[in-house]
Design a protein around this motif. Structure first.
Motif, PDB file in Angstrom:
ATOM      1  N   LEU A   1      12.605   8.506 -55.372  1.00 26.52           N
ATOM      2  CA  LEU A   1      13.793   7.508 -55.750  1.00 26.52           C
ATOM      3  C   LEU A   1      15.103   8.006 -55.905  1.00 26.52           C
ATOM      4  O   LEU A   1      15.991   7.406 -55.327  1.00 26.52           O
ATOM      5  CB  LEU A   1      13.469   7.043 -57.359  1.00 26.52           C
ATOM      6  N   HIS A   2      15.352   9.401 -56.173  1.00 24.28           N
ATOM      7  CA  HIS A   2      16.485   9.957 -56.121  1.00 24.28           C
ATOM      8  C   HIS A   2      17.135  10.202 -54.962  1.00 24.28           C
ATOM      9  O   HIS A   2      18.266   9.728 -54.682  1.00 24.28           O
ATOM     10  CB  HIS A   2      16.329  11.259 -57.137  1.00 24.28           C
ATOM     11  N   ARG A   3      16.522  10.555 -53.834  1.00 19.17           N
ATOM     12  CA  ARG A   3      16.833  10.663 -52.709  1.00 19.17           C
ATOM     13  C   ARG A   3      17.090   9.342 -52.006  1.00 19.17           C
ATOM     14  O   ARG A   3      17.752   9.156 -51.238  1.00 19.17           O
ATOM     15  CB  ARG A   3      15.781  11.443 -51.791  1.00 19.17           C
ATOM     16  N   MET A   4      16.233   8.083 -52.419  1.00 17.28           N
ATOM     17  CA  MET A   4      16.451   7.088 -51.710  1.00 17.28           C
ATOM     18  C   MET A   4      17.835   6.522 -52.156  1.00 17.28           C
ATOM     19  O   MET A   4      18.463   5.658 -51.281  1.00 17.28           O
ATOM     20  CB  MET A   4      15.379   6.061 -52.213  1.00 17.28           C
ATOM     21  N   ILE A   5      18.213   6.754 -53.127  1.00 18.39           N
ATOM     22  CA  ILE A   5      19.631   6.346 -53.715  1.00 18.39           C
ATOM     23  C   ILE A   5      20.603   7.248 -53.541  1.00 18.39           C
ATOM     24  O   ILE A   5      21.999   7.144 -53.916  1.00 18.39           O
ATOM     25  CB  ILE A   5      19.819   5.879 -55.273  1.00 18.39           C
ATOM     26  N   GLY A   6      20.339   8.529 -52.654  1.00 22.03           N
ATOM     27  CA  GLY A   6      21.423   9.268 -52.311  1.00 22.03           C
ATOM     28  C   GLY A   6      21.678  10.500 -52.831  1.00 22.03           C
ATOM     29  O   GLY A   6      22.783  11.041 -52.855  1.00 22.03           O
ATOM     30  N   SER A   7      20.710  10.812 -53.607  1.00 24.18           N
ATOM     31  CA  SER A   7      20.780  11.956 -54.676  1.00 24.18           C
ATOM     32  C   SER A   7      21.785  12.162 -55.389  1.00 24.18           C
ATOM     33  O   SER A   7      22.634  13.286 -55.224  1.00 24.18           O
ATOM     34  CB  SER A   7      20.671  13.266 -53.644  1.00 24.18           C
ATOM     35  N   PRO A   8      22.356  11.078 -56.306  1.00 22.97           N
ATOM     36  CA  PRO A   8      23.431  11.411 -57.135  1.00 22.97           C
ATOM     37  C   PRO A   8      23.363  12.254 -58.168  1.00 22.97           C
ATOM     38  O   PRO A   8      22.415  12.808 -58.327  1.00 22.97           O
ATOM     39  CB  PRO A   8      23.754  10.112 -57.627  1.00 22.97           C
ATOM     40  N   GLU A   9      24.510  12.971 -58.353  1.00 23.63           N
ATOM     41  CA  GLU A   9      24.696  14.107 -59.662  1.00 23.63           C
ATOM     42  C   GLU A   9      24.098  13.436 -60.942  1.00 23.63           C
ATOM     43  O   GLU A   9      25.023  12.379 -61.138  1.00 23.63           O
ATOM     44  CB  GLU A   9      25.814  14.775 -59.525  1.00 23.63           C
ATOM     45  N   PRO A  10      23.225  13.554 -61.767  1.00 24.72           N
ATOM     46  CA  PRO A  10      23.061  13.055 -63.104  1.00 24.72           C
ATOM     47  C   PRO A  10      23.947  13.149 -63.931  1.00 24.72           C
ATOM     48  O   PRO A  10      24.649  14.252 -63.824  1.00 24.72           O
ATOM     49  CB  PRO A  10      21.524  13.647 -63.192  1.00 24.72           C
ATOM     50  N   ALA A  11      23.939  12.662 -65.017  1.00 26.59           N
ATOM     51  CA  ALA A  11      24.884  12.769 -65.938  1.00 26.59           C
ATOM     52  C   ALA A  11      24.626  14.018 -66.893  1.00 26.59           C
ATOM     53  O   ALA A  11      23.622  14.900 -66.799  1.00 26.59           O
ATOM     54  CB  ALA A  11      25.020  11.565 -67.100  1.00 26.59           C
ATOM     55  N   ALA A  12      25.871  14.614 -67.370  1.00 25.63           N
ATOM     56  CA  ALA A  12      25.464  16.016 -68.217  1.00 25.63           C
ATOM     57  C   ALA A  12      24.920  15.541 -69.646  1.00 25.63           C
ATOM     58  O   ALA A  12      25.663  15.360 -70.544  1.00 25.63           O
ATOM     59  CB  ALA A  12      26.933  16.548 -68.286  1.00 25.63           C
ATOM     60  N   ILE A  13      23.542  15.245 -69.561  1.00 25.16           N
ATOM     61  CA  ILE A  13      22.770  15.161 -70.730  1.00 25.16           C
ATOM     62  C   ILE A  13      21.809  16.238 -70.698  1.00 25.16           C
ATOM     63  O   ILE A  13      21.568  17.147 -69.985  1.00 25.16           O
ATOM     64  CB  ILE A  13      22.082  13.853 -70.628  1.00 25.16           C
ATOM     65  N   SER A  14      21.434  16.522 -72.084  1.00 25.04           N
ATOM     66  CA  SER A  14      20.172  17.562 -72.245  1.00 25.04           C
ATOM     67  C   SER A  14      18.806  16.735 -72.391  1.00 25.04           C
ATOM     68  O   SER A  14      18.598  15.645 -72.630  1.00 25.04           O
ATOM     69  CB  SER A  14      20.331  18.115 -73.423  1.00 25.04           C
ATOM     70  N   LEU A  15      17.865  17.295 -71.589  1.00 24.09           N
ATOM     71  CA  LEU A  15      16.671  16.559 -71.285  1.00 24.09           C
ATOM     72  C   LEU A  15      15.767  17.238 -72.366  1.00 24.09           C
ATOM     73  O   LEU A  15      15.756  18.439 -72.738  1.00 24.09           O
ATOM     74  CB  LEU A  15      16.055  17.201 -70.022  1.00 24.09           C
ATOM     75  N   PRO A  16      15.100  16.540 -73.049  1.00 24.02           N
ATOM     76  CA  PRO A  16      14.019  16.967 -74.456  1.00 24.02           C
ATOM     77  C   PRO A  16      12.549  17.435 -73.888  1.00 24.02           C
ATOM     78  O   PRO A  16      11.967  17.481 -74.540  1.00 24.02           O
ATOM     79  CB  PRO A  16      14.002  15.655 -75.077  1.00 24.02           C
ATOM     80  N   PHE A  17      12.492  17.664 -72.424  1.00 22.03           N
ATOM     81  CA  PHE A  17      11.270  17.738 -71.983  1.00 22.03           C
ATOM     82  C   PHE A  17      11.021  19.310 -71.708  1.00 22.03           C
ATOM     83  O   PHE A  17      11.446  19.934 -70.960  1.00 22.03           O
ATOM     84  CB  PHE A  17      10.861  17.163 -70.719  1.00 22.03           C
ATOM     85  N   VAL A  18      10.046  19.768 -72.472  1.00 18.99           N
ATOM     86  CA  VAL A  18       9.552  21.302 -72.311  1.00 18.99           C
ATOM     87  C   VAL A  18       8.932  21.580 -71.083  1.00 18.99           C
ATOM     88  O   VAL A  18       8.913  22.791 -70.770  1.00 18.99           O
ATOM     89  CB  VAL A  18       8.781  21.680 -73.337  1.00 18.99           C
ATOM     90  N   ASP A  19       8.370  20.325 -70.364  1.00 18.98           N
ATOM     91  CA  ASP A  19       7.629  20.685 -69.135  1.00 18.98           C
ATOM     92  C   ASP A  19       8.409  20.729 -67.741  1.00 18.98           C
ATOM     93  O   ASP A  19       7.816  20.281 -66.762  1.00 18.98           O
ATOM     94  CB  ASP A  19       6.392  19.772 -69.214  1.00 18.98           C
ATOM     95  N   VAL A  20       9.870  20.308 -68.067  1.00 16.17           N
ATOM     96  CA  VAL A  20      10.636  20.325 -66.925  1.00 16.17           C
ATOM     97  C   VAL A  20      11.850  21.360 -67.110  1.00 16.17           C
ATOM     98  O   VAL A  20      12.326  21.425 -67.879  1.00 16.17           O
ATOM     99  CB  VAL A  20      11.609  18.832 -66.906  1.00 16.17           C
ATOM    100  N   LYS A  21      11.847  22.261 -66.038  1.00 20.45           N
ATOM    101  CA  LYS A  21      12.850  23.389 -66.215  1.00 20.45           C
ATOM    102  C   LYS A  21      13.812  23.104 -65.408  1.00 20.45           C
ATOM    103  O   LYS A  21      13.773  22.344 -64.230  1.00 20.45           O
ATOM    104  CB  LYS A  21      11.862  24.671 -65.757  1.00 20.45           C
ATOM    105  N   THR A  22      14.938  23.685 -65.318  1.00 23.66           N
ATOM    106  CA  THR A  22      16.188  23.595 -64.496  1.00 23.66           C
ATOM    107  C   THR A  22      15.846  24.236 -63.002  1.00 23.66           C
ATOM    108  O   THR A  22      16.402  23.513 -62.055  1.00 23.66           O
ATOM    109  CB  THR A  22      17.380  24.621 -65.013  1.00 23.66           C
ATOM    110  N   SER A  23      14.797  25.142 -62.768  1.00 25.26           N
ATOM    111  CA  SER A  23      14.356  25.460 -61.724  1.00 25.26           C
ATOM    112  C   SER A  23      13.562  24.654 -60.835  1.00 25.26           C
ATOM    113  O   SER A  23      13.329  24.909 -59.458  1.00 25.26           O
ATOM    114  CB  SER A  23      13.791  26.904 -61.836  1.00 25.26           C
ATOM    115  N   ASP A  24      12.831  23.845 -61.598  1.00 23.87           N
ATOM    116  CA  ASP A  24      12.271  22.644 -60.750  1.00 23.87           C
ATOM    117  C   ASP A  24      12.507  21.912 -59.817  1.00 23.87           C
ATOM    118  O   ASP A  24      13.703  21.531 -59.995  1.00 23.87           O
ATOM    119  CB  ASP A  24      11.274  21.760 -61.904  1.00 23.87           C
ATOM    120  N   TYR A  25      11.973  21.596 -58.654  1.00 29.18           N
ATOM    121  CA  TYR A  25      12.663  20.752 -57.603  1.00 29.18           C
ATOM    122  C   TYR A  25      12.769  19.214 -58.069  1.00 29.18           C
ATOM    123  O   TYR A  25      13.746  18.694 -57.500  1.00 29.18           O
ATOM    124  CB  TYR A  25      11.630  20.692 -56.372  1.00 29.18           C
TER     125      TYR A  25
END
Length: 202
Positions: A73-97
Motif C-alpha cells: 500500500l505504501h509503495r502504491m501511493i508513492g512511498s510518502p514519508e510518514p509523520a514524525a510519530i512514535s510507534l507503540p509496537f514492540v514487534d516493529v523495529k526501525t530496521s524492519d523493511y
C-alpha cells in the motif's frame, strides 16, 4: 492446507475495463497469461510495488502478511514519508523493511495494531482486512447502495462499509453469490489484484 480464498473465484477474473499489461515482460514462471491476476502481478512488479519471491517466481497462492500488505500500500501511493510519530509496537523495529509503511498506516489510521503494543507483522491478512485498508486509504467513502448480498458480512462489523464499497467499485467480489469469506486468508495474487483494481477504478 490452502484456504478456499486461494482458489481463483469467478469474481476475481479481470473485467473488460482493466488496462492490459501485454507489453511488459513476465519473469515469473508461476504467473501465466489467462490467470485473473496476470495483469495485476505484472503491474505490481513493474511499478516496484512488489517483487517476486525469487528471480523467477511470484508465489501467487502464498498468504500475504500484515507487514507485506501495508508495504505494498505504501509503495502504491508513492512511498510518502510518514509523520514524525512514535510507534507503540514492540514487534516493529526501525530496521524492519516495513517500519515506514507501518508508521504511515498507523499515523493515517489505515490500520491499528492487533493490541496496544503489537502490530503482528507476520500475521496473515484476511480478505476483510485488505479491503478495509484500501477503504481507509480512499477516505472511508460510504457505499452508495444499501443492499448487502453477503450472509457472512453483518451490518455491525467493522468491515461492513469497506466490503460493500469494494464490491461496488469492482475491487473484489464475493467467493460466491452470497458469501464474501471475510476471514479467509488473502493471497499475494489477491492483494495485488485488489490494489491494481483500486488504482484503475477512477
Amino acid at each position: 492446507k490452502p484456504a478456499e480464498a486461494e482458489k481463483p473465484v469467478e469474481s476475481e477474473k479481470p473485467t473488460q475495463t482493466e488496462k492490459t499489461q501485454e507489453t511488459k515482460s513476465n519473469p515469473f514462471v508461476d504467473v501465466i497469461k489467462g490467470q485473473y491476476y496476470y495483469d495485476a502481478v505484472l503491474w505490481a512488479a513493474n511499478e516496484g510495488i512488489t517483487g517476486g519471491t525469487s528471480a523467477n517466481t511470484f508465489s501467487p497462492d502464498a498468504n500475504c502478511s500484515r507487514a507485506q500488505v501495508v508495504t505494498f500500500l505504501h509503495r502504491m501511493i508513492g512511498s510518502p514519508e510518514p509523520a514524525a510519530i512514535s510507534l507503540p509496537f514492540v514487534d516493529v523495529k526501525t530496521s524492519d523493511y516495513f517500519y515506514k509503511p507501518v508508521k504511515l498506516a498507523f499515523g493515517s489510521k489505515i490500520t491499528g495494531g492487533t493490541s496496544n503494543t503489537t502490530f503482528s507483522p507476520d500475521e496473515t491478512c484476511s480478505r476483510a482486512q485488505v479491503v478495509t485498508f484500501l477503504w481507509r486509504t480512499a477516505g472511508q467513502p460510504k457505499p452508495s447502495g444499501k443492499s448487502n448480498p453477503f450472509a457472512d458480512v453483518k451490518a455491525d462489523i467493522y468491515y461492513y462499509d469497506a466490503v460493500l464499497w469494494a464490491v461496488e467499485n469492482g475491487i473484489t467480489g464475493g467467493t460466491s453469490a452470497n458469501t464474501f469469506s471475510p476471514d479467509n486468508n488473502c493471497t499475494r495474487a489477491q492483494v495485488v489484484t485488489f490494489l491494481y483494481r483500486f488504482i484503475n477504478k477512477q
